[in-house]
Design a protein around this motif. Structure first.
Motif, PDB file in Angstrom:
ATOM      1  N   ASP A 153       0.870  -1.316  -0.513  1.00  0.00           N
ATOM      2  CA  ASP A 153       0.557  -0.440  -0.227  1.00  0.00           C
ATOM      3  C   ASP A 153       0.543   0.743   0.289  1.00  0.00           C
ATOM      4  O   ASP A 153       0.390   2.197   0.059  1.00  0.00           O
ATOM      5  CB  ASP A 153      -0.596  -0.013   1.405  1.00  0.00           C
ATOM      6  N   GLN A 154       2.401   1.011  -0.030  1.00  0.00           N
ATOM      7  CA  GLN A 154       3.507   2.556   0.236  1.00  0.00           C
ATOM      8  C   GLN A 154       4.331   2.270  -1.150  1.00  0.00           C
ATOM      9  O   GLN A 154       4.444   3.648  -0.415  1.00  0.00           O
ATOM     10  CB  GLN A 154       3.888   2.229   1.822  1.00  0.00           C
ATOM     11  N   LEU A 155       3.516   1.603  -1.644  1.00  0.00           N
ATOM     12  CA  LEU A 155       4.188   2.058  -3.726  1.00  0.00           C
ATOM     13  C   LEU A 155       3.050   3.253  -4.152  1.00  0.00           C
ATOM     14  O   LEU A 155       2.437   2.814  -4.037  1.00  0.00           O
ATOM     15  CB  LEU A 155       3.996   0.358  -4.045  1.00  0.00           C
ATOM     16  N   PRO A 156       4.097   3.253  -4.987  1.00  0.00           N
ATOM     17  CA  PRO A 156       3.796   4.002  -6.124  1.00  0.00           C
ATOM     18  C   PRO A 156       2.574   2.953  -6.950  1.00  0.00           C
ATOM     19  O   PRO A 156       2.540   2.124  -7.000  1.00  0.00           O
ATOM     20  CB  PRO A 156       4.942   4.746  -7.302  1.00  0.00           C
ATOM     21  N   ASP A 157       1.338   4.016  -7.082  1.00  0.00           N
ATOM     22  CA  ASP A 157       0.807   2.748  -8.499  1.00  0.00           C
ATOM     23  C   ASP A 157       0.988   1.308  -9.414  1.00  0.00           C
ATOM     24  O   ASP A 157       0.475   0.621  -9.038  1.00  0.00           O
ATOM     25  CB  ASP A 157      -0.635   3.902  -8.434  1.00  0.00           C
ATOM     26  N   ALA A 158       1.884   2.311  -9.656  1.00  0.00           N
ATOM     27  CA  ALA A 158       1.939   1.027 -10.987  1.00  0.00           C
ATOM     28  C   ALA A 158       3.205   0.643 -10.340  1.00  0.00           C
ATOM     29  O   ALA A 158       3.426  -0.903 -11.116  1.00  0.00           O
ATOM     30  CB  ALA A 158       2.566   2.107 -11.499  1.00  0.00           C
ATOM     31  N   GLN A 159       4.125   0.505  -9.174  1.00  0.00           N
ATOM     32  CA  GLN A 159       4.407   0.100  -8.934  1.00  0.00           C
ATOM     33  C   GLN A 159       3.831  -1.612  -8.000  1.00  0.00           C
ATOM     34  O   GLN A 159       4.362  -2.852  -7.869  1.00  0.00           O
ATOM     35  CB  GLN A 159       6.085  -0.038  -8.203  1.00  0.00           C
ATOM     36  N   ARG A 160       2.606  -0.860  -6.967  1.00  0.00           N
ATOM     37  CA  ARG A 160       2.214  -1.700  -6.624  1.00  0.00           C
ATOM     38  C   ARG A 160       1.347  -2.667  -7.313  1.00  0.00           C
ATOM     39  O   ARG A 160       1.250  -4.213  -6.546  1.00  0.00           O
ATOM     40  CB  ARG A 160       0.988  -0.960  -5.528  1.00  0.00           C
ATOM     41  N   VAL A 161       0.755  -2.169  -8.161  1.00  0.00           N
ATOM     42  CA  VAL A 161      -0.048  -3.137  -9.303  1.00  0.00           C
ATOM     43  C   VAL A 161       0.979  -4.424 -10.013  1.00  0.00           C
ATOM     44  O   VAL A 161       0.012  -5.521  -9.983  1.00  0.00           O
ATOM     45  CB  VAL A 161      -0.707  -2.113 -10.636  1.00  0.00           C
ATOM     46  N   ALA A 162       2.063  -4.027 -10.033  1.00  0.00           N
ATOM     47  CA  ALA A 162       3.049  -4.989 -10.729  1.00  0.00           C
ATOM     48  C   ALA A 162       3.298  -6.224  -9.561  1.00  0.00           C
ATOM     49  O   ALA A 162       2.845  -7.313  -9.963  1.00  0.00           O
ATOM     50  CB  ALA A 162       4.503  -4.801 -11.253  1.00  0.00           C
TER      51      ALA A 162
END
Length: 206
Positions: A153-162
């Motif tokens: 949840d603390q990652l940037p959206d693009a990285q979190r989705v990956a």
């Protein structure tokens, strides 16, 4: 492997058992550990083999490799049933963690879909925080996945989705690239950066 072969034969000649409840599955493992009960092993095999086969086929995309994983996993269940500790997780979690570790071994040995291994770097980092788990006990995957979700949840959206698609949902990086309509190299880059960031977040909580 003789016992696994017998269990396969039994599965073909008997109707599929209904899904076992956690207490019953734990009892079957206890019977295997205490008495080397072939009947208990056959029942456990009938329940878990199809699920392991589906998991392995999805991971490898190769039926024979998937069958090899099932046989090796269940052989480990037979020989290591005495290591199962019901107070530290369910039988299903224990068995699938064995399968997951065997999957890693196969991938490393055969360099099969090697680009998928990077996400697994997080597993030992998360495990370090669970001091109650000794070396002889398979890691509780449910617990580690819950922890990973918090950090994601603390990652940037693009990285979190990956990370969610690859590490939590079990997709390959190529499958993620296809699903998101982005280059494979972009998925690899996002995954690498996400893992680096997650390691920093995990270690900062130590």
């Amino acid at each position: 492997m003789q016992l696994v072969t017998e269990a396969i034969t039994s599965r073909k000649t008997m109707s599929s058992a209904r899904p076992e409840d956690p207490e019953h599955a734990a009892d079957l493992l206890a019977r295997i550990a205490a008495d080397q009960s072939r009947a208990a092993f056959s029942e456990l095999f009938r329940h878990f083999a199809p699920r392991l086969q589906a998991y392995a086929t999805r991971q490898f995309g190769n039926e024979q490799t998937a069958k090899d994983l099932v046989q090796e996993t269940m052989a480990n269940v037979w020989h290591k049933a005495h290591l199962f500790k019901p107070d530290r997780g369910s039988a299903a979690t224990w068995i699938f963690t064995i399968a997951r570790n065997i999957r890693f071994d196969i991938l490393r040995k055969n360099k099969y879909r090697q680009h998928d291994l990077s996400a697994d770097d997080l597993w030992p980092v998360l495990a370090e925080q669970n001091e109650s788990l000794d070396d002889d006990y398979a890691l509780d995957q449910d617990l580690l996945m819950q922890q990973l979700a918090v950090y994601c949840d603390q990652l940037p959206d693009a990285q979190r989705v990956a990370i969610q698609l690859i590490y939590i949902e079990g997709k390959s990086q190529q499958e993620v690239a296809d699903a998101l309509s982005i280059p494979l190299g972009t998925v690899k880059s996002r995954t690498r950066l996400a893992i680096q960031k997650l390691k920093e977040l995990i270690h900062s909580d130590d």
